[in-house]
Each structure stands twice: as C-alpha cells, then as structure tokens.
Design a protein around this motif. Sequence first.
Motif, PDB file in Angstrom:
ATOM      1  N   ARG A   1      88.216  52.067  89.311  1.00  0.00           N
ATOM      2  CA  ARG A   1      88.378  50.740  88.733  1.00  0.00           C
ATOM      3  C   ARG A   1      87.389  49.774  89.366  1.00  0.00           C
ATOM      4  NH1 ARG A   1      94.389  49.224  89.757  1.00  0.00           N
ATOM      5  NH2 ARG A   1      93.754  47.215  88.824  1.00  0.00           N
ATOM      6  N   ASP A   2      87.024  48.757  88.618  1.00  0.00           N
ATOM      7  CA  ASP A   2      86.180  47.674  89.092  1.00  0.00           C
ATOM      8  C   ASP A   2      86.962  46.394  88.858  1.00  0.00           C
ATOM      9  OD1 ASP A   2      84.313  45.689  89.605  1.00  0.00           O
ATOM     10  OD2 ASP A   2      82.655  46.813  88.720  1.00  0.00           O
ATOM     11  N   ASN A   3      87.616  45.907  89.909  1.00  0.00           N
ATOM     12  CA  ASN A   3      88.477  44.736  89.751  1.00  0.00           C
ATOM     13  C   ASN A   3      87.691  43.469  89.430  1.00  0.00           C
ATOM     14  OD1 ASN A   3      90.776  46.222  90.133  1.00  0.00           O
ATOM     15  ND2 ASN A   3      91.099  45.591  92.262  1.00  0.00           N
ATOM     16  N   ALA A   4      86.430  43.402  89.846  1.00  0.00           N
ATOM     17  CA  ALA A   4      85.602  42.249  89.521  1.00  0.00           C
ATOM     18  C   ALA A   4      85.297  42.176  88.034  1.00  0.00           C
ATOM     19  CB  ALA A   4      84.306  42.279  90.320  1.00  0.00           C
ATOM     20  N   LYS A   5      85.334  43.324  87.356  1.00  0.00           N
ATOM     21  CA  LYS A   5      85.053  43.391  85.924  1.00  0.00           C
ATOM     22  C   LYS A   5      86.306  43.619  85.086  1.00  0.00           C
ATOM     23  CE  LYS A   5      80.343  45.152  86.484  1.00  0.00           C
ATOM     24  NZ  LYS A   5      79.409  46.256  86.146  1.00  0.00           N
TER      25      LYS A   5
ATOM     26  N   ASN B   1      96.171  43.004  90.643  1.00  0.00           N
ATOM     27  CA  ASN B   1      97.504  43.028  91.237  1.00  0.00           C
ATOM     28  C   ASN B   1      98.347  44.232  90.822  1.00  0.00           C
ATOM     29  OD1 ASN B   1      96.986  40.661  92.574  1.00  0.00           O
ATOM     30  ND2 ASN B   1      98.318  39.382  91.300  1.00  0.00           N
ATOM     31  N   TYR B   2      97.807  45.116  89.978  1.00  0.00           N
ATOM     32  CA  TYR B   2      98.623  46.177  89.412  1.00  0.00           C
ATOM     33  C   TYR B   2      97.955  47.532  89.473  1.00  0.00           C
ATOM     34  CZ  TYR B   2     101.318  42.314  87.528  1.00  0.00           C
ATOM     35  OH  TYR B   2     102.077  41.177  87.390  1.00  0.00           O
ATOM     36  N   ALA B   3      98.769  48.549  89.702  1.00  0.00           N
ATOM     37  CA  ALA B   3      98.309  49.912  89.515  1.00  0.00           C
ATOM     38  C   ALA B   3      98.030  50.163  88.037  1.00  0.00           C
ATOM     39  CB  ALA B   3      99.346  50.907  90.035  1.00  0.00           C
ATOM     40  N   MET B   4      97.107  51.057  87.775  1.00  0.00           N
ATOM     41  CA  MET B   4      96.729  51.404  86.412  1.00  0.00           C
ATOM     42  C   MET B   4      96.694  52.919  86.266  1.00  0.00           C
ATOM     43  SD  MET B   4      96.181  48.495  84.784  1.00  0.00           S
ATOM     44  CE  MET B   4      95.270  49.049  83.344  1.00  0.00           C
ATOM     45  N   GLY B   5      96.670  53.372  85.031  1.00  0.00           N
ATOM     46  CA  GLY B   5      96.625  54.803  84.808  1.00  0.00           C
ATOM     47  C   GLY B   5      96.085  55.164  83.436  1.00  0.00           C
ATOM     48  N   TRP B   6      95.968  56.462  83.227  1.00  0.00           N
ATOM     49  CA  TRP B   6      95.574  57.020  81.935  1.00  0.00           C
ATOM     50  C   TRP B   6      96.641  57.998  81.465  1.00  0.00           C
ATOM     51  CZ3 TRP B   6      91.481  55.362  79.099  1.00  0.00           C
ATOM     52  CH2 TRP B   6      90.480  54.640  79.754  1.00  0.00           C
TER      53      TRP B   6
ATOM     54  N   ALA C   1      88.887  47.948  79.063  1.00  0.00           N
ATOM     55  CA  ALA C   1      88.727  46.527  79.351  1.00  0.00           C
ATOM     56  C   ALA C   1      90.091  45.859  79.312  1.00  0.00           C
ATOM     57  CB  ALA C   1      87.777  45.889  78.342  1.00  0.00           C
ATOM     58  N   ALA C   2      90.491  45.248  80.424  1.00  0.00           N
ATOM     59  CA  ALA C   2      91.814  44.654  80.557  1.00  0.00           C
ATOM     60  C   ALA C   2      91.732  43.137  80.568  1.00  0.00           C
ATOM     61  CB  ALA C   2      92.490  45.143  81.834  1.00  0.00           C
ATOM     62  N   SER C   3      92.732  42.497  79.970  1.00  0.00           N
ATOM     63  CA  SER C   3      92.813  41.046  79.973  1.00  0.00           C
ATOM     64  C   SER C   3      94.266  40.627  79.782  1.00  0.00           C
ATOM     65  CB  SER C   3      91.923  40.432  78.876  1.00  0.00           C
ATOM     66  OG  SER C   3      92.332  40.862  77.586  1.00  0.00           O
TER      67      SER C   3
END
Length: 124
Positions: free
Chosen positions: A72-76, A31-36, A23-25
Amino acid sequence: EVQLVESGGDRVQPGGSLRLSCAASGFTFSNYAMGWVRQAPGKGLEWVSGINDRGTSTEYADSVKGRFTISRDNAKNTLYLQMNSLKPEDSAVYHCAKSHLVEVTAGVSQYEVWGQGTQVTVSS
C-alpha cells in the motif's frame, strides 16, 4: 461514502503477471487495514491477502503465498496486489476490501466493504 475502485485486471497466460491497483477515497485510508478478496463464478468469496494500516504486516491465503504480494501507498491512498506465476485457478473477479480494524485479519469476516472488482482471466 467509502469508494474503492479497482483496476489492472486483464487476460493473461498461465505463468504471467499482473499488478492490481485500488484507489480509495471517502475515509482516512491510513487508519485501516485493507485486503483483497476474489470470487469466481459459482463460488463464494475467497480471502486472498491483507495488510495492516502502516503496511508493516501482511497475511496471505495458502493458495497464493509465495506468488502474490500485497502493498500500500498511504500517501496516494492506493492498495496494490502484485500477482506472479498466475494459474488458471486464479481466474476471478478481484475486489479491494476495507477493514474496520487497524491490524491485518485473515478471512473475509472483517472486510465488510469492497469495490466492484476487476476481472482477472488466466488462460492459454
């Protein structure tokens, strides 16, 4: 402030599956790439997977390719990692990570912000 909160880690038998969530905030997630990224005790950070801003491009480390799926779910404002066919060597703390780039990047260098992580233990 950027906040990344992972969940879903658990103990699982070899061959089992887990789905991690992040969960991101505190920033515009879409607007950004994400990773694990993961880290086992006594080892350094290992990049696992990355996904671009729109979720249209993904990259995986060779060690997890064909077994893990990033999405990813950008809406969430949520990042996911579906892990199948888990092996004992997958045991680690898994961190959700934010890139400052739009496009997906392999390796840990572009993922400079990460959460506290969630523990995955694969053992019989």
